[in-house]
Every structure is written in structure tokens, then in C-alpha cells.
Motif scaffolding. Structure first.
Motif, PDB file in Angstrom:
ATOM      1  N   GLN A 136      14.849  11.533  11.539  1.00  0.00           N
ATOM      2  CA  GLN A 136      14.109  12.082  12.652  1.00  0.00           C
ATOM      3  C   GLN A 136      12.712  12.505  12.152  1.00  0.00           C
ATOM      4  O   GLN A 136      11.572  12.570  12.865  1.00  0.00           O
ATOM      5  CB  GLN A 136      14.509  13.401  13.378  1.00  0.00           C
TER       6      GLN A 136
ATOM      7  N   LEU B  70      10.366   9.790  11.948  1.00  0.00           N
ATOM      8  CA  LEU B  70       9.970   9.463  13.195  1.00  0.00           C
ATOM      9  C   LEU B  70       8.914  10.369  13.525  1.00  0.00           C
ATOM     10  O   LEU B  70       7.666   9.813  14.197  1.00  0.00           O
ATOM     11  CB  LEU B  70      11.220   9.555  14.470  1.00  0.00           C
TER      12      LEU B  70
ATOM     13  N   ARG C  71       5.065   8.972  14.501  1.00  0.00           N
ATOM     14  CA  ARG C  71       4.433   9.179  15.582  1.00  0.00           C
ATOM     15  C   ARG C  71       3.009   9.941  15.481  1.00  0.00           C
ATOM     16  O   ARG C  71       1.901   9.588  16.234  1.00  0.00           O
ATOM     17  CB  ARG C  71       5.240  10.145  16.695  1.00  0.00           C
TER      18      ARG C  71
ATOM     19  N   GLN D 128      11.451   3.385  12.974  1.00  0.00           N
ATOM     20  CA  GLN D 128      12.008   4.770  12.584  1.00  0.00           C
ATOM     21  C   GLN D 128      12.659   5.163  13.934  1.00  0.00           C
ATOM     22  O   GLN D 128      13.873   5.929  13.795  1.00  0.00           O
ATOM     23  CB  GLN D 128      10.622   5.772  12.725  1.00  0.00           C
ATOM     24  N   GLN D 129      12.314   4.603  15.252  1.00  0.00           N
ATOM     25  CA  GLN D 129      13.158   4.869  16.173  1.00  0.00           C
ATOM     26  C   GLN D 129      14.675   4.365  16.228  1.00  0.00           C
ATOM     27  O   GLN D 129      15.789   4.776  16.191  1.00  0.00           O
ATOM     28  CB  GLN D 129      12.664   4.496  17.463  1.00  0.00           C
TER      29      GLN D 129
ATOM     30  N   ARG E 208      18.331   6.322  15.846  1.00  0.00           N
ATOM     31  CA  ARG E 208      19.469   5.731  16.395  1.00  0.00           C
ATOM     32  C   ARG E 208      20.907   5.435  15.803  1.00  0.00           C
ATOM     33  O   ARG E 208      21.789   5.643  16.159  1.00  0.00           O
ATOM     34  CB  ARG E 208      19.128   4.515  17.509  1.00  0.00           C
TER      35      ARG E 208
END
Length: 167
Positions: A68, A71, A75, A86-87, A91
Motif C-alpha cells: 500500500q 502504491l 501515485r 503496485q495495485q 490486491r
């Protein structure tokens, strides 16, 4: 002489007694093995597995937190156009954490239900052990007595034939 039996071979009784002794020995070993397995499984389920899944949850939570953060950094970064990798990592880490949590819950449920499920079966094994230790041991003693009685019977001389009277 119709009132006297002719016993010529007592080997069958001895063979049966020997086979019964072997059966009792092997059955006791099998019952001991099963009882040990029940104890080991209980310990594994109640101590080792909860500790393992607890540590897995901590490790997987750290991986999720790290994913996280990566990510979030992606971003905010000007160099990454789409943070798809990264997403996907987030997940994957979230799925791994959920899997560990689900397995921990299943382990707790199995631990709660283990004694209720296994104890009735273990009691049946205990009754089998009692049968083996008492009834079959008594059967062996009876077979020994039967052998002694038949040996003694074989040792007694045959009574002399009564003289036949002619009419």
C-alpha cells in the motif's frame, strides 16, 4: 467305544492360541499408534497451527502495508503513469492476508470441535482396548486350560473293553 473321544492332534489349539497372541500384540500396537496420533493432532491443532497462522497474518499484514505504501508512492510519483503493478501487488497481498485470516478462523473452529468430534471415536477405541486386554487375555487363559485338560485326557489309558456276553 462310543463314549470316548479320540484326540490325536492338539496343534490346532496351540496354533490358534499363538495367532491370538500375535493378534493381541499387533492390535495393541495399532491402538497405541492411533492414541498417539490423536494426541499429536490435538497438540498440533491447538498450539502449533494457531501460532503458525498468527505469524503468517503478521507477515502478510506487513506485506500489505508495504504494498500500500508503494502504491501511494507510485501515485504521487511523476515518473509512474499508471501504478498497475503496485495495485496488483496490493490486491495480491490483501488476498494472501485474507487467506491467512480465514485459515486461522478454520483452525480455531477445528480446535473447538476437535474433542467433540474425536472423543466419541477415541472412547470406542478404549472399549476395544478393554476387550483386548480383558476378554481376549481371558480367552488365551482358557485355551491353555483346554490344552491341559485335553493333554491329560489323552494321557489317560483307555478302559479295557468289557467282555461281551453271548446269549
Amino acid at each position: 467305544m462310543a463314549d470316548q473321544a479320540r484326540i490325536s492332534n492338539l496343534d490346532a489349539i496351540e496354533a490358534f492360541r499363538s495367532a491370538l497372541i500375535v493378534f493381541i500384540s499387533k492390535t495393541r500396537q495399532a491402538l497405541d499408534t492411533v492414541q498417539d496420533a490423536v494426541k499429536k493432532n490435538r497438540a498440533w491443532l491447538q498450539t502449533e497451527q494457531p501460532a503458525f497462522w498468527s505469524s503468517q497474518i503478521k507477515q502478510r499484514q506487513k506485506r500489505l502495508d508495504q504494498a500500500q505504501q508503494e502504491l501511494m508512492s507510485a501515485r504521487m510519483s511523476e515518473f509512474v503513469e499508471t501504478p498497475a503493478a503496485q495495485q496488483m501487488a496490493v490486491r495480491k497481498a490483501r488476498a494472501a492476508l485474507e487467506e491467512a485470516q480465514a485459515k486461522m478462523e478454520r483452525t480455531k473452529a477445528w480446535s473447538r470441535d476437535y474433542d467433540r468430534t474425536v472423543d466419541p471415536l477415541a472412547r470406542k477405541l478404549d472399549s476395544l482396548r478393554d476387550f483386548i486386554d480383558s476378554d481376549l487375555a481371558l480367552a488365551i487363559a482358557h485355551l491353555v486350560e483346554i490344552q491341559k485338560i485335553l493333554d491329560a485326557y489323552n494321557e489317560t489309558p483307555m478302559p479295557a473293553a468289557a467282555p461281551e456276553t453271548q446269549s
